[in-house]
Design a protein around this motif. Structure first.
Motif, PDB file in Angstrom:
ATOM      1  N   LEU A 103     -12.755   1.540   4.733  1.00 24.88           N
ATOM      2  CA  LEU A 103     -11.186   0.537   5.161  1.00 24.88           C
ATOM      3  C   LEU A 103     -10.932   0.763   6.735  1.00 24.88           C
ATOM      4  O   LEU A 103     -11.441   1.686   7.323  1.00 24.88           O
ATOM      5  N   GLU A 138     -11.782   5.558   5.740  1.00 22.94           N
ATOM      6  CA  GLU A 138     -11.310   5.265   7.442  1.00 22.94           C
ATOM      7  C   GLU A 138     -11.388   5.723   7.994  1.00 22.94           C
ATOM      8  O   GLU A 138     -11.658   6.316   8.587  1.00 22.94           O
ATOM      9  N   HIS A 182      -9.536   3.854  -4.401  1.00 25.11           N
ATOM     10  CA  HIS A 182      -8.282   4.498  -3.341  1.00 25.11           C
ATOM     11  C   HIS A 182      -9.155   5.260  -1.697  1.00 25.11           C
ATOM     12  O   HIS A 182     -10.643   4.912  -1.586  1.00 25.11           O
ATOM     13  N   SER A 183      -8.191   5.866  -0.159  1.00 19.56           N
ATOM     14  CA  SER A 183      -9.536   5.270   0.353  1.00 19.56           C
ATOM     15  C   SER A 183      -8.952   6.536   0.800  1.00 19.56           C
ATOM     16  O   SER A 183      -6.946   6.373   0.664  1.00 19.56           O
ATOM     17  N   ASP A 184      -9.737   7.176   2.260  1.00 16.49           N
ATOM     18  CA  ASP A 184      -8.981   8.507   3.141  1.00 16.49           C
ATOM     19  C   ASP A 184      -9.472   8.094   4.727  1.00 16.49           C
ATOM     20  O   ASP A 184     -10.157   7.724   4.173  1.00 16.49           O
ATOM     21  N   HIS A 185      -9.098   9.291   4.962  1.00 18.77           N
ATOM     22  CA  HIS A 185      -9.718   9.097   6.486  1.00 18.77           C
ATOM     23  C   HIS A 185     -10.351  10.441   6.829  1.00 18.77           C
ATOM     24  O   HIS A 185     -10.401  10.939   5.939  1.00 18.77           O
ATOM     25  N   SER A 191       1.223   5.508  -0.162  1.00 19.39           N
ATOM     26  CA  SER A 191       0.581   7.009  -0.058  1.00 19.39           C
ATOM     27  C   SER A 191       0.893   8.170  -1.324  1.00 19.39           C
ATOM     28  O   SER A 191       1.996   8.374  -1.080  1.00 19.39           O
ATOM     29  N   HIS A 207      -6.423  -2.480   8.217  1.00 17.07           N
ATOM     30  CA  HIS A 207      -5.663  -1.704   8.485  1.00 17.07           C
ATOM     31  C   HIS A 207      -5.089  -2.704   9.821  1.00 17.07           C
ATOM     32  O   HIS A 207      -6.490  -2.569  10.554  1.00 17.07           O
ATOM     33  N   HIS A 254      -3.600   4.654  -0.722  1.00 16.98           N
ATOM     34  CA  HIS A 254      -4.279   4.762   0.748  1.00 16.98           C
ATOM     35  C   HIS A 254      -3.968   6.569   0.541  1.00 16.98           C
ATOM     36  O   HIS A 254      -2.324   7.212   1.392  1.00 16.98           O
ATOM     37  N   GLU A 312       0.560  -0.877   0.072  1.00 17.71           N
ATOM     38  CA  GLU A 312      -0.065  -0.115   0.012  1.00 17.71           C
ATOM     39  C   GLU A 312       1.186   0.949   0.111  1.00 17.71           C
ATOM     40  O   GLU A 312       1.489   0.965   0.516  1.00 17.71           O
TER      41      GLU A 312
END
Length: 567
Positions: free
Chosen positions: A181, A143, A95-98, A36, A214, A63, A34
């Protein structure tokens, strides 16, 4: 939700072992990684080149770190468009993010800050998720984050807040129709800090929305006692492993990423940890359990999201002021106690974020400007605090913060007689190494015939990494060791700073004639005009010996790849 194409346990790609992975030297247990994107966006040189090598060898997941999808500040096209381009180049399908906010009024705090836990913010956050997905062209998963307090919630309500955060997460997922996520370590860290049952938390989530997991290790740090901090600085603890298995038994195959960001052991040790996690994962897949529907269970519980916490921008403004403000900690905490929104959260929990933001920033500067920060010692805190209070971070890209800080601090140091002149030159020198090392790639190197491809009437095209830097001290001759405190010799010097074909930053000291010639060429003068102007500036005639010196200079610049051809 359909199963993600990758499954099993992978590893978060970190710079500490990027070389090994790019060279194909990773242990067989490491099957995918993974990345960033913020570590590679808007830059050229070694890191994107190495990432391309990794992408050619391994499947990748992306991520993000700093989208701030839960905030009120616009997510700039200058961030989203390069991100979209990188996702396309890597060929990822999501795609992922917080789920947090990270910026307010142009200042990016570079921490994962908690959303106000209230239903009023669900629709706005869901709309932002949809707009980001549209811009990126791929589905966006969010996430669940670790948090140390939340606006409008008191320590006495800590356990209820933990479940309310879960309910807010679930409502946002449903409103945005997006994936989750699931960070199992964050669930455990929050459960320890706020006193709720992590399994009960997971039982209330619609696990059909989980597209990835995660796992990591948190720590109890003296500076933040008695809280657990999500450091990613330890091995995955048994409780996180057990809950990972519980989730996989219910979701079936999903990609799981082991995150390790601090005290990173050798790659072989990380691979051994991944093997252990993979065996737990495989065993979980062999003993599947029913998913169940948590919505009825949540509907039977008290509504924890009905409270009115006010305007999101107001919450962000109060939080940002306390975190970045110039006040001494005691004063800042008194101000937190007086805030109608942050008072209930408790001043001590606000101070955790003050410390984390400053610690992250100081760690970043120490990594990117190591000799400068080592020479500053404890005084670095004063200059970091002053910058935070006056300007603060603007870019969402971490490495760009070092350049922002240097641009702010350099004129102030130059005007401060207590700051040694060679320190001013040293911080400029370390900053230019960052700038040159990450300058955009032009694509395609010079041909061997480039030195013969231009005439005296030509204007030359230079490598985009090239910088011309003038110092009053010979800081480029200082030892690289951060333990060395010797002063740089005084004396004006001019350096041509560039990145070579191996992505190394190089320095070429120029004579007065070479400096005068190169300056004019960089300004767009033809070779003939540059020669005439340079000769006049140093009081020499344009004769055969001078022309021979300039011809040798241009041949050398061409051989180094600095001259790329005719403009």
């Amino acid at each position: 939700m359909t199963d993600a194409p990758l499954h099993g346990v992978g590893l978060g790609l970190r710079w500490d072992f990027l070389d090994e992975v790019a060279a194909g030297e990773a242990p067989p247990a490491l099957r995918f990684f993974e990345v960033s994107p913020e570590n590679y966006m808007r830059r050229g040189g070694f890191f994107p080149s190495a990432l391309a090598e990794v992408a050619a060898r391994y499947p990748l997941i992306t991520h993000g770190l700093m989208m701030g999808i839960g905030g009120s500040s616009p997510i700039e096209a200058a961030y989203l468009d390069p991100l979209r381009d990188l996702l396309r180049a890597l060929g990822v399908d999501r795609h992922s993010d917080h789920l947090c906010w990270s910026a307010h009024d142009g200042r990016c705090l570079h921490d994962l800050l908690p959303l106000p836990i209230a239903r009023a913010h669900v629709r706005a956050v869901a709309d932002r998720i949809r707009r980001a997905q549209d811009r990126l062209g791929v589905p966006l998963a969010v996430e669940n984050v670790s948090y140390y307090g939340a606006p409008g919630w008191s320590p006495a309500e800590s356990a209820a807040m933990g479940m309310a955060e879960r309910d807010l997460l679930c409502e946002i997922l449903e409103a945005a129709e997006c994936g989750l996520l699931l960070d199992v370590n964050n669930v455990v860290v929050n459960a320890r800090n706020h006193g709720f049952d992590p399994l009960a938390y997971l039982e209330g989530i619609d696990l059909r929305r989980v597209v990835q997991l995660h796992v990591a290790g948190g720590e109890r740090l003296a500076a933040h006692a008695p809280l657990w901090i999500d450091t990613h600085g330890a091995s995955v603890p048994p409780e996180v492993r057990s809950l990972m298995a519980w989730v996989i038994r219910r979701t079936g195959p999903r990609p799981v990423i082991y995150e390790r960001d601090h005290r990173i052991p050798p790659l072989a040790e990380l691979a051994a940890e991944v093997e252990v996690l993979q065996s737990i994962y495989d065993e979980a897949l062999g003993s599947r359990a029913p998913l169940g529907d948590p919505r009825a269970r949540r509907a039977a519980l008290p509504d924890r999201l009905g409270r009115d916490l006010g305007d999101l921008r107001g919450v962000e403004s109060a939080f940002t002021g306390l975190i970045l403000g110039p006040d001494a900690p005691a004063i800042a905490l008194a101000r937190a106690d007086a805030s109608p929104v942050l008072r209930d959260m408790s001043a001590a929990r606000v101070d955790v974020y003050r410390r984390l933001v400053r610690g992250n920033l100081r760690g970043l500067l120490a990594r990117l400007l190591p000799r400068t920060l080592a020479r500053l010692g404890d005084a670095a805190t004063i200059w970091i605090d002053a910058w935070l209070a006056e300007v603060g971070p603007r870019s969402r890209i971490l490495r760009e913060l070092a350049l922002e800080w240097v641009a702010w601090v350099t004129p102030r140091w130059a005007a401060d007689p207590s700051i040694p002149g060679d320190l001013v030159d040293l911080v400029r020198h370390e900053a230019i190494e960052i700038e040159v090392g990450g300058a955009p790639d032009e694509g395609g190197g010079p041909t061997p015939e480039v030195a013969d491809a231009f005439t005296i009437a030509s204007r030359l095209r230079f490598d985009p990494s090239l910088r011309l830097q003038t110092y009053a001290h010979r800081v480029h001759e200082l030892p690289e060791s951060i333990d060395d405190r010797s002063a740089a010799a005084a004396g004006r010097c001019v350096l041509l700073i560039y990145r070579d074909a191996e992505h190394e930053v190089r320095f070429l000291e120029l004579s007065p004639l070479a400096e005068a010639t190169v300056r004019r060429l960089l300004e767009g003068a033809s070779v003939a005009v540059a020669i005439a102007g340079a000769a006049a500036s140093i009081g020499e005639a344009v004769d055969d010996p001078l022309l021979a010196r300039i011809a040798a200079l241009l041949a050398d610049l061409s051989a180094r790849g600095i001259v790329r051809g005719v403009a």
